[in-house]
Design a protein around this motif. Structure first.
Motif, PDB file in Angstrom:
ATOM      1  N   UNK A   6       1.555  -1.660   9.020  1.00 31.78           N
ATOM      2  CA  UNK A   6       0.739  -0.535   9.487  1.00 31.78           C
ATOM      3  C   UNK A   6       0.466  -0.726  10.976  1.00 31.78           C
ATOM      4  N   UNK A   7       0.575   0.367  11.727  1.00 30.63           N
ATOM      5  CA  UNK A   7       0.362   0.317  13.180  1.00 30.63           C
ATOM      6  C   UNK A   7      -0.973  -0.362  13.552  1.00 30.63           C
ATOM      7  N   UNK A   8      -1.992  -0.114  12.740  1.00 27.27           N
ATOM      8  CA  UNK A   8      -3.297  -0.728  12.994  1.00 27.27           C
ATOM      9  C   UNK A   8      -3.234  -2.252  12.842  1.00 27.27           C
ATOM     10  N   UNK A   9      -2.497  -2.709  11.859  1.00 25.79           N
ATOM     11  CA  UNK A   9      -2.351  -4.152  11.646  1.00 25.79           C
ATOM     12  C   UNK A   9      -1.560  -4.807  12.763  1.00 25.79           C
ATOM     13  N   UNK A  10      -0.484  -4.141  13.181  1.00 21.77           N
ATOM     14  CA  UNK A  10       0.396  -4.680  14.227  1.00 21.77           C
ATOM     15  C   UNK A  10      -0.298  -4.644  15.596  1.00 21.77           C
ATOM     16  N   UNK A  11      -0.844  -3.491  15.951  1.00 22.53           N
ATOM     17  CA  UNK A  11      -1.461  -3.362  17.282  1.00 22.53           C
ATOM     18  C   UNK A  11      -2.690  -4.253  17.432  1.00 22.53           C
ATOM     19  N   UNK A  12      -3.367  -4.508  16.326  1.00 22.60           N
ATOM     20  CA  UNK A  12      -4.501  -5.444  16.359  1.00 22.60           C
ATOM     21  C   UNK A  12      -4.031  -6.833  16.760  1.00 22.60           C
ATOM     22  N   UNK A  13      -2.877  -7.230  16.212  1.00 20.27           N
ATOM     23  CA  UNK A  13      -2.322  -8.548  16.560  1.00 20.27           C
ATOM     24  C   UNK A  13      -1.898  -8.582  18.026  1.00 20.27           C
ATOM     25  N   UNK A  28       0.821  -1.215   0.000  1.00 23.99           N
ATOM     26  CA  UNK A  28       0.000   0.000   0.000  1.00 23.99           C
ATOM     27  C   UNK A  28       0.856   1.266   0.000  1.00 23.99           C
ATOM     28  N   UNK A  29       1.717   1.340  -1.002  1.00 23.19           N
ATOM     29  CA  UNK A  29       2.590   2.496  -1.211  1.00 23.19           C
ATOM     30  C   UNK A  29       3.437   2.826   0.010  1.00 23.19           C
ATOM     31  N   UNK A  30       3.844   1.802   0.720  1.00 21.66           N
ATOM     32  CA  UNK A  30       4.727   2.007   1.865  1.00 21.66           C
ATOM     33  C   UNK A  30       3.984   2.192   3.183  1.00 21.66           C
ATOM     34  N   UNK A  31       2.661   2.271   3.119  1.00 24.00           N
ATOM     35  CA  UNK A  31       1.886   2.465   4.360  1.00 24.00           C
ATOM     36  C   UNK A  31       1.732   1.185   5.166  1.00 24.00           C
ATOM     37  N   UNK A  32       1.850   0.051   4.476  1.00 25.83           N
ATOM     38  CA  UNK A  32       1.658  -1.232   5.151  1.00 25.83           C
ATOM     39  C   UNK A  32       0.191  -1.603   5.244  1.00 25.83           C
ATOM     40  N   UNK A  33      -0.079  -2.895   5.408  1.00 26.28           N
ATOM     41  CA  UNK A  33      -1.471  -3.366   5.500  1.00 26.28           C
ATOM     42  C   UNK A  33      -2.035  -3.148   6.893  1.00 26.28           C
ATOM     43  N   UNK A  34      -3.276  -2.637   6.931  1.00 28.18           N
ATOM     44  CA  UNK A  34      -3.993  -2.523   8.215  1.00 28.18           C
ATOM     45  C   UNK A  34      -5.034  -3.629   8.359  1.00 28.18           C
ATOM     46  N   UNK A  35      -4.934  -4.653   7.507  1.00 32.17           N
ATOM     47  CA  UNK A  35      -5.864  -5.788   7.588  1.00 32.17           C
ATOM     48  C   UNK A  35      -5.704  -6.552   8.901  1.00 32.17           C
ATOM     49  N   UNK A  36      -6.677  -7.455   9.156  1.00 33.43           N
ATOM     50  CA  UNK A  36      -6.643  -8.228  10.404  1.00 33.43           C
ATOM     51  C   UNK A  36      -5.832  -9.519  10.274  1.00 33.43           C
ATOM     52  N   UNK A  64      -5.093   7.107  19.882  1.00 30.90           N
ATOM     53  CA  UNK A  64      -5.055   5.769  20.478  1.00 30.90           C
ATOM     54  C   UNK A  64      -6.307   5.005  20.051  1.00 30.90           C
ATOM     55  N   UNK A  65      -6.327   4.577  18.794  1.00 29.25           N
ATOM     56  CA  UNK A  65      -7.568   4.046  18.228  1.00 29.25           C
ATOM     57  C   UNK A  65      -8.097   2.783  18.909  1.00 29.25           C
ATOM     58  N   UNK A  66      -7.213   1.858  19.283  1.00 32.51           N
ATOM     59  CA  UNK A  66      -7.702   0.635  19.942  1.00 32.51           C
ATOM     60  C   UNK A  66      -8.226   0.948  21.338  1.00 32.51           C
ATOM     61  N   UNK A  67      -7.572   1.872  22.015  1.00 30.17           N
ATOM     62  CA  UNK A  67      -8.051   2.288  23.332  1.00 30.17           C
ATOM     63  C   UNK A  67      -9.466   2.858  23.214  1.00 30.17           C
ATOM     64  N   UNK A  68      -9.667   3.676  22.181  1.00 33.50           N
ATOM     65  CA  UNK A  68     -11.005   4.254  21.969  1.00 33.50           C
ATOM     66  C   UNK A  68     -12.032   3.156  21.709  1.00 33.50           C
ATOM     67  N   UNK A  69     -11.668   2.164  20.907  1.00 35.72           N
ATOM     68  CA  UNK A  69     -12.611   1.068  20.608  1.00 35.72           C
ATOM     69  C   UNK A  69     -12.906   0.230  21.851  1.00 35.72           C
ATOM     70  N   UNK A  70     -11.868   0.002  22.672  1.00 33.86           N
ATOM     71  CA  UNK A  70     -12.084  -0.797  23.890  1.00 33.86           C
ATOM     72  C   UNK A  70     -13.019  -0.081  24.862  1.00 33.86           C
ATOM     73  N   UNK A  94      -8.603  -2.732  13.218  1.00 32.90           N
ATOM     74  CA  UNK A  94      -9.303  -1.834  14.147  1.00 32.90           C
ATOM     75  C   UNK A  94     -10.790  -2.150  14.264  1.00 32.90           C
ATOM     76  N   UNK A  95     -11.389  -2.562  13.153  1.00 30.25           N
ATOM     77  CA  UNK A  95     -12.825  -2.831  13.174  1.00 30.25           C
ATOM     78  C   UNK A  95     -13.146  -4.329  13.121  1.00 30.25           C
ATOM     79  N   UNK A  96     -12.278  -5.118  13.731  1.00 27.14           N
ATOM     80  CA  UNK A  96     -12.578  -6.549  13.879  1.00 27.14           C
ATOM     81  C   UNK A  96     -12.022  -7.150  15.177  1.00 27.14           C
TER      82      UNK A  96
END
Ligand code: 8NA
Ligand code: MG
Ligand code: MG
Ligand code: MG
Length: 346
Positions: free
Chosen positions: A166-173, A124-132, A221-227, A258-260
């Motif tokens: 992507x931080x979202x992909x890593x932090x989700x794991x 993703x153009x260097x952004x990394x995957x945010x998939x689950x 802090x997106x995961x904190x917000x979701x929690x 983030x959304x799973x």
């Protein structure tokens, strides 16, 4: 007789598998109340005699590779794991992999695994995957590190970087790995407090979600917000609350971490109490059926919910016929046993 942790390891592995297999027919679906009735009947049927075996998808395939690599190398060996992912993909490319991650496999193979971290960084153009995808396969890490929290965080992050940077992909794991580890340490007969379970995750994620500045995220802090949303939804009373619609809107049911991942944690916790439209006394089945009933990325959310729920209840609480309706269930049991031996340093 199996030890408590042997039961829990098997439970979590079979959780990954049963959630994936039972959820896959509903992947990408938006379930109507009529379809949720069909889902109830299909789960009832699955608890009966085995009449067909359902194939697993990428979620279980990649989990299997993580487990096999940890068992063989007795540690996280990124090159070996990259090779196992790629081999497994090229043997069976039609297991429903995400469209982006296939590019990583092609580049890894094409470069002869010269720099196993590079292809994921280029996504993703260097952004990394945010998939689950990094979260859905992390269960073996939770087991390998079941008694070592710092190592859990380190390895959950490292294994992500092979495909998801992507931080979202890593932090989700990382979050999924923490949730499974917490479940492993709760006794299955214990009445535990679901709000405390989320509070423990919030306290831990505070230290994971630091230094977010500079990232193009909606929340720092997106995961904190979701929690925090998970907590609020758990406080709603009544068998039919919160509605499916509300859960999907607030927590999500899509292919992003983030959304799973928070959704899977919510499904596990919500299923401690009755849910209208889900007729079963078995809290493991309730969690799985509920997760799948949300539709969207149903196999992956089902699989992640199963991993957390199975780690709490253990294999004894998973209806045996549900297990036997899933491809490779014996193999998954064996992997769990082998991983426990490795984790205990045998
Ligand atoms: P991935 O890394 O390919 O990510 C999945 C998708 O998310 C990508 O194909 C993109 O569409 C999107 N995406 C991820 N990061 C970005 C970004 N930075 N910018 C824009 N778009 C982005 O795959 P994965 O390993 O994370 O897998 C996630 C899900 O995909 C899992 O549910 C898995 O089962 C699979 N999946 C497969 C099907 C199918 O039809 N077989 C359907 C849904 C999901
Ligand atoms: Mg899948
Ligand atoms: Mg996987
Ligand atoms: Mg999926």
């Amino acid at each position: 007789d199996l030890s408590l942790f042997a039961k829990k390891f098997r439970g979590s592995f079979l959780g990954v598998l049963t959630g994936d297999c039972l959820g896959s027919p509903y992947e990408n679906e938006k379930l109507t109340s009529g379809m949720r009735l069909v889902l109830q009947k299909s789960f009832d049927t699955m608890e009966g005699p085995v009449y067909k075996v359902i194939q697993y998808t990428d979620d279980s395939a990649m989990t299997k590779s993580v487990a096999e690599s940890l068992i063989e190398k007795k540690d996280l060996d990124l090159k070996d794991l990259a090779m196992k992912f790629v081999k497994s993909y090229y043997l069976e490319p039609n297991r429903g992999y995400g469209s982006g991650v296939v590019t990583v496999f092609q580049k890894l193979r094409g470069s002869k695994f010269a720099d196993v971290l590079l292809p994921a960084k280029e996504q993703f153009n260097g952004g990394g995957s945010f998939g689950n995808g990094a979260a859905m396969r992390v269960a073996p890490i939770s087991m390998f590190c079941y008694n070592n929290y710092d190592k859990l965080i380190e390895l959950a992050q490292k294994q992500s970087l092979l495909t998801h940077t992507h931080k979202i992909g890593v932090d989700g794991a990382i979050l999924q790995a923490m949730a499974i580890q917490q479940s492993l340490h709760i006794h299955p007969e214990e009445q535990f407090n679901v709000i405390e379970f989320v509070d423990q995750l919030l306290n831990k994620m505070k230290f994971v979600e630091i230094d977010e500045e500079g990232l193009d995220l909606i929340e720092a802090q997106p995961y904190t917000a979701q929690l925090k949303l998970v907590k609020n939804l758990l406080l709603e009373e009544g068998d039919d609350n919160p509605t499916h619609q509300k859960v999907i809107k607030l927590l999500g049911n899509d292919i992003s971490g983030l959304r799973s991942v928070p959704t899977a944690i919510f499904c596990f916790l919500r299923a401690q109490k009755p849910i209208s439209g889900i007729n079963t006394d078995n809290p493991y089945r309730r969690a799985l059926q509920y997760a799948i009933s949300l539709g969207g990325d149903a196999d992956t959310i089902g699989s992640m919910t199963g991993a957390i729920a199975g780690a709490l209840y253990g294999i004894d609480k998973i209806p045996p016929n549900i297990i036997h309706h899933c491809e490779a269930s014996d193999e998954f049991c064996q992997l769990a046993d082998n991983l426990l031996d490795i984790a205990n340093g045998l």
